[in-house]
Design an enzyme around this catalytic site. Structure first.
Site, PDB file in Angstrom:
ATOM      1  N   ARG A   1       8.580  83.948 -14.866  1.00 12.57           N
ATOM      2  CA  ARG A   1       8.711  84.698 -16.101  1.00 12.57           C
ATOM      3  C   ARG A   1       9.584  83.956 -17.107  1.00 12.57           C
ATOM      4  O   ARG A   1      10.315  83.041 -16.758  1.00 12.57           O
ATOM      5  CB  ARG A   1       9.344  86.068 -15.839  1.00 12.57           C
TER       6      ARG A   1
ATOM      7  N   ARG B   1      18.206  83.199 -13.768  1.00 16.24           N
ATOM      8  CA  ARG B   1      17.366  82.059 -13.370  1.00 16.24           C
ATOM      9  C   ARG B   1      16.719  82.293 -11.998  1.00 16.24           C
ATOM     10  O   ARG B   1      15.573  81.890 -11.770  1.00 16.24           O
ATOM     11  CB  ARG B   1      18.193  80.774 -13.342  1.00 16.24           C
TER      12      ARG B   1
ATOM     13  N   ARG C   1      39.453 100.332 -34.658  1.00 20.65           N
ATOM     14  CA  ARG C   1      39.112  99.888 -36.009  1.00 20.65           C
ATOM     15  C   ARG C   1      39.442 101.054 -36.932  1.00 20.65           C
ATOM     16  O   ARG C   1      38.948 102.161 -36.741  1.00 20.65           O
ATOM     17  CB  ARG C   1      37.639  99.493 -36.102  1.00 20.65           C
TER      18      ARG C   1
ATOM     19  N   ARG D   1      32.802  91.456 -23.176  1.00 19.54           N
ATOM     20  CA  ARG D   1      34.163  91.697 -23.655  1.00 19.54           C
ATOM     21  C   ARG D   1      35.119  92.094 -22.524  1.00 19.54           C
ATOM     22  O   ARG D   1      36.330  92.176 -22.752  1.00 19.54           O
ATOM     23  CB  ARG D   1      34.146  92.804 -24.719  1.00 19.54           C
TER      24      ARG D   1
ATOM     25  N   ASP E   1      35.288  83.095 -34.036  1.00 23.69           N
ATOM     26  CA  ASP E   1      34.878  82.841 -35.416  1.00 23.69           C
ATOM     27  C   ASP E   1      36.027  82.945 -36.418  1.00 23.69           C
ATOM     28  O   ASP E   1      35.832  83.341 -37.573  1.00 23.69           O
ATOM     29  CB  ASP E   1      33.764  83.817 -35.825  1.00 23.69           C
TER      30      ASP E   1
ATOM     31  N   ASP F   1      33.996  86.212 -30.300  1.00 22.79           N
ATOM     32  CA  ASP F   1      33.085  85.523 -31.214  1.00 22.79           C
ATOM     33  C   ASP F   1      33.578  84.111 -31.548  1.00 22.79           C
ATOM     34  O   ASP F   1      32.797  83.270 -31.982  1.00 22.79           O
ATOM     35  CB  ASP F   1      32.937  86.310 -32.513  1.00 22.79           C
TER      36      ASP F   1
END
Length: 320
Positions: A163, A155, A72, A253, A130, A128
């Site tokens: 729990r 599970r 980035r 990822r 998106d 994502d």
């Protein structure tokens, strides 16, 4: 011989290496010379541009992440650095660039389109899922399978210890990963930013189910809500059940790309290169209704993605 480069920008996803392999093989089959740009837009600024060979992509299809790395880049926001990046492309006589990334990457790509005569093609690559204009982004299927495996494993221990478990998924501002994982993972609670929720409704249902014999609960919560700790406390105080939180984080990822992501990488890259050959100058390759199309970068980079109505309706059933 025309030269085409490829870079990965923003968050890495499983399937990027499969895309790089197809890129090298398909460009050369079409008579072009392939180049890799290492370290995303940062590498473009620093001229980390290297001729790509078959040997560079041998054996990488099974690996997650990207062998040419990603980044980035804050520097890329400054025009002087973008002009340096353009000069670097010109110095290698590169006329076209494929960018694998998300909306931030495409906004950067659009800046280069406006400031140069170089052609660009974007491939949606973000877990994502998106990106506006496309039903599917590269890497999503692998991420969903990682979450599925985590839910299945949790599970086992949830039922053994009676729990409640709160599983937090990635997604930034989008609840797609959480919603699809909840629906396909058989969980009891799903909280995402796109669907309002009422904990009193959940409490009423959960207390009823416990009277009927249920001894554990699994909740999937999108990181976008920043509510995982609160839901953990809610289970203990309101439901009266010992609880644990599992933050899957960056495990979503990585990993060996699924068959679907390998195939989608192959198809996305093929469409991107075919588009560049056909004269597309500023497009993003989008997948909808089983097929691929090229949409102008302006339609994609600044539009907000919304989860399809059918999925949202299914998600609304959790409080009933």
């Amino acid at each position: 011989m025309q030269k085409i480069a490829i870079l990965c920008s923003g968050g890495d996803v499983s399937g990027m290496n499969a895309a790089l392999k197809r890129f090298v093989e398909y460009t050369q089959a079409k008579g072009f010379m392939p180049y890799f740009i290492y370290d995303g837009f940062e590498g473009l600024i620093d001229n980390k541009i290297v001729r790509a060979k078959y040997s560079d992509v041998a054996g990488i299809i099974t690996r997650g992440g990207t062998v040419i790395r990603s980044s980035r880049s804050e520097r890329f926001m400054e025009k002087s650095y973008r002009l340096r990046a353009i000069d670097n492309l010109h110095s290698h006589d590169i006329s076209s660039v494929i960018v694998l990334g998300g909306d931030g990457s495409f906004k950067g790509m659009q800046k280069l389109i406006q400031e140069s005569n170089i052609c660009f093609s974007g491939i949606p690559a973000t877990i994502d899922n998106d990106i506006a204009g496309t039903e599917y982004c590269l890497g999503v299927d692998t991420a969903l399978n990682i979450i599925k495996n985590a839910i299945d494993a949790v599970r086992d221990t949830a039922s053994s210890f009676s729990r409640a478990f709160v599983i937090e998924t990635m997604g930034r501002e989008c609840g797609y990963l959480a919603l699809v994982s909840a629906l396909t993972g058989g969980v009891e609670m799903c909280l995402i930013p796109e669907i309002p929720y009422n904990l009193d409704n959940y409490k009423k249902r959960f207390m009823k189910e416990m009277k009927e014999g249920r001894s554990y609960f699994i909740a999937v919560v999108s990181e976008a809500l920043k509510k995982s700790d609160m839901i953990l406390e809610w289970f203990e105080k309101e439901i009266g059940m010992e609880s644990r939180k599992v933050v899957l984080g960056h495990t979503q990822r990585g990993g060996n790309p699924t068959v679907n992501d390998r195939l989608m990488a192959y198809r996305f890259v093929t469409s991107a290169i075919d588009g560049l050959i056909a004269g597309e100058r500023s497009s993003v390759v989008c997948y909808n209704d089983g097929g691929f199309s090229h949409k102008d970068i302006g339609e994609i980079a600044f539009e907000k993605y919304t989860i399809c109505t059918d999925l949202l309706k299914l998600g609304m059933e959790y409080e009933k």
